[in-house]
Design a protein around this motif. Sequence first.
Motif, PDB file in Angstrom:
ATOM      1  N   THR A 144       0.851  -1.177   0.035  1.00 47.64           N
ATOM      2  CA  THR A 144      -0.089   0.114   0.178  1.00 47.64           C
ATOM      3  C   THR A 144       0.811   1.262   0.039  1.00 47.64           C
ATOM      4  OG1 THR A 144      -0.136  -0.038   2.415  1.00 47.64           O
ATOM      5  CG2 THR A 144      -1.896  -0.977   1.225  1.00 47.64           C
ATOM      6  N   GLU A 145       0.199   2.485  -0.209  1.00 49.70           N
ATOM      7  CA  GLU A 145       0.999   3.518  -0.233  1.00 49.70           C
ATOM      8  C   GLU A 145       1.694   4.122   0.980  1.00 49.70           C
ATOM      9  OE1 GLU A 145      -1.622   6.783  -1.818  1.00 49.70           O
ATOM     10  OE2 GLU A 145      -2.295   5.621  -3.551  1.00 49.70           O
ATOM     11  N   ASN A 146       1.165   3.650   2.129  1.00 53.41           N
ATOM     12  CA  ASN A 146       1.733   3.996   3.259  1.00 53.41           C
ATOM     13  C   ASN A 146       3.285   3.420   3.361  1.00 53.41           C
ATOM     14  OD1 ASN A 146       0.583   1.752   3.761  1.00 53.41           O
ATOM     15  ND2 ASN A 146       0.355   2.011   5.952  1.00 53.41           N
ATOM     16  N   PHE A 147       3.591   2.493   2.591  1.00 58.71           N
ATOM     17  CA  PHE A 147       4.952   1.863   2.379  1.00 58.71           C
ATOM     18  C   PHE A 147       5.712   2.456   1.534  1.00 58.71           C
ATOM     19  CE2 PHE A 147       2.483  -1.559   4.736  1.00 58.71           C
ATOM     20  CZ  PHE A 147       3.451  -1.939   5.605  1.00 58.71           C
ATOM     21  N   ASP A 148       5.594   3.645   1.033  1.00 56.99           N
ATOM     22  CA  ASP A 148       6.126   4.176  -0.516  1.00 56.99           C
ATOM     23  C   ASP A 148       7.549   4.726   0.414  1.00 56.99           C
ATOM     24  OD1 ASP A 148       4.403   3.514  -2.169  1.00 56.99           O
ATOM     25  OD2 ASP A 148       3.674   5.575  -2.270  1.00 56.99           O
ATOM     26  N   SER A 149       7.520   5.105   1.432  1.00 55.78           N
ATOM     27  CA  SER A 149       9.026   5.725   1.801  1.00 55.78           C
ATOM     28  C   SER A 149      10.013   4.738   2.313  1.00 55.78           C
ATOM     29  CB  SER A 149       8.691   6.768   3.005  1.00 55.78           C
ATOM     30  OG  SER A 149       8.187   5.947   4.075  1.00 55.78           O
ATOM     31  N   GLN A 173       8.073  -5.368   8.557  1.00 57.31           N
ATOM     32  CA  GLN A 173       7.347  -5.438   9.746  1.00 57.31           C
ATOM     33  C   GLN A 173       7.851  -4.358  10.630  1.00 57.31           C
ATOM     34  OE1 GLN A 173       7.730  -9.715  10.422  1.00 57.31           O
ATOM     35  NE2 GLN A 173       5.610  -9.901   9.788  1.00 57.31           N
ATOM     36  N   ALA A 174       9.122  -4.061  10.598  1.00 57.25           N
ATOM     37  CA  ALA A 174       9.833  -2.976  11.687  1.00 57.25           C
ATOM     38  C   ALA A 174       9.120  -1.696  11.228  1.00 57.25           C
ATOM     39  CB  ALA A 174      11.224  -3.045  11.330  1.00 57.25           C
ATOM     40  N   HIS A 175       8.842  -1.305   9.904  1.00 56.47           N
ATOM     41  CA  HIS A 175       8.073  -0.318   9.520  1.00 56.47           C
ATOM     42  C   HIS A 175       6.970  -0.098  10.078  1.00 56.47           C
ATOM     43  CE1 HIS A 175       7.436   3.435   7.222  1.00 56.47           C
ATOM     44  NE2 HIS A 175       6.272   2.653   6.744  1.00 56.47           N
ATOM     45  N   GLU A 176       6.096  -1.278  10.118  1.00 58.39           N
ATOM     46  CA  GLU A 176       4.694  -1.338  10.140  1.00 58.39           C
ATOM     47  C   GLU A 176       4.486  -1.112  11.788  1.00 58.39           C
ATOM     48  OE1 GLU A 176       1.510  -4.400   8.445  1.00 58.39           O
ATOM     49  OE2 GLU A 176       3.071  -5.277   9.638  1.00 58.39           O
TER      50      GLU A 176
END
Length: 176
Positions: A144-149, A173-176
């Motif tokens: 999804t877009e919230n993972f773009d960075s 998963q760490a980013h999530e």
Amino acid sequence: MMIYLKAYDLWDSISKGYKLPEGELPNDTLVSQVKKIKDEATKNFKALSLLHSAVTESLFPRIVGATTAKEAWDTLKEEFQGSKRTRAIRLLHLRREFANLKMKASESVKDFVSRLMEIVNQMKIYGEKFTDQVIVEKVLISLTENFDSKISVIEESKDLSTLTVTKLIGSLQAHE
């Protein structure tokens, strides 16, 4: 089942097949040839026995008449995978499902990757080959877009050709 048969050195009975000797062996047959024939027969019947014991009661009648392990294996393969045409059509559907797979907004990385790997594993059963790179790329383009960075950071800092799926999932998963 294939791995189980390979572990007991019985897979050759299925992959190469075994031909039941017809009639008696000629008297001039060498002892080494007789031993080889007996070893092949023993491996065939061990493999056949393992196949008999591994199937459910409903499948057993379909293979009970098989005289070789290869014959029983081919029957089971046809039962579970279907004909070549059926397998080709099923693989085509799985490829389409793989191509169209996207992460849902409410889905976790773990759940998405589980869905993806389920499709990948089904495709592998039908003979499709996958590298980690293909799966990594699919994950990255399907998020999804919230993972773009996070995707940008991964693409800049890591070599995608050597990045494993496990390491990628850990980062995400760490980013999530």
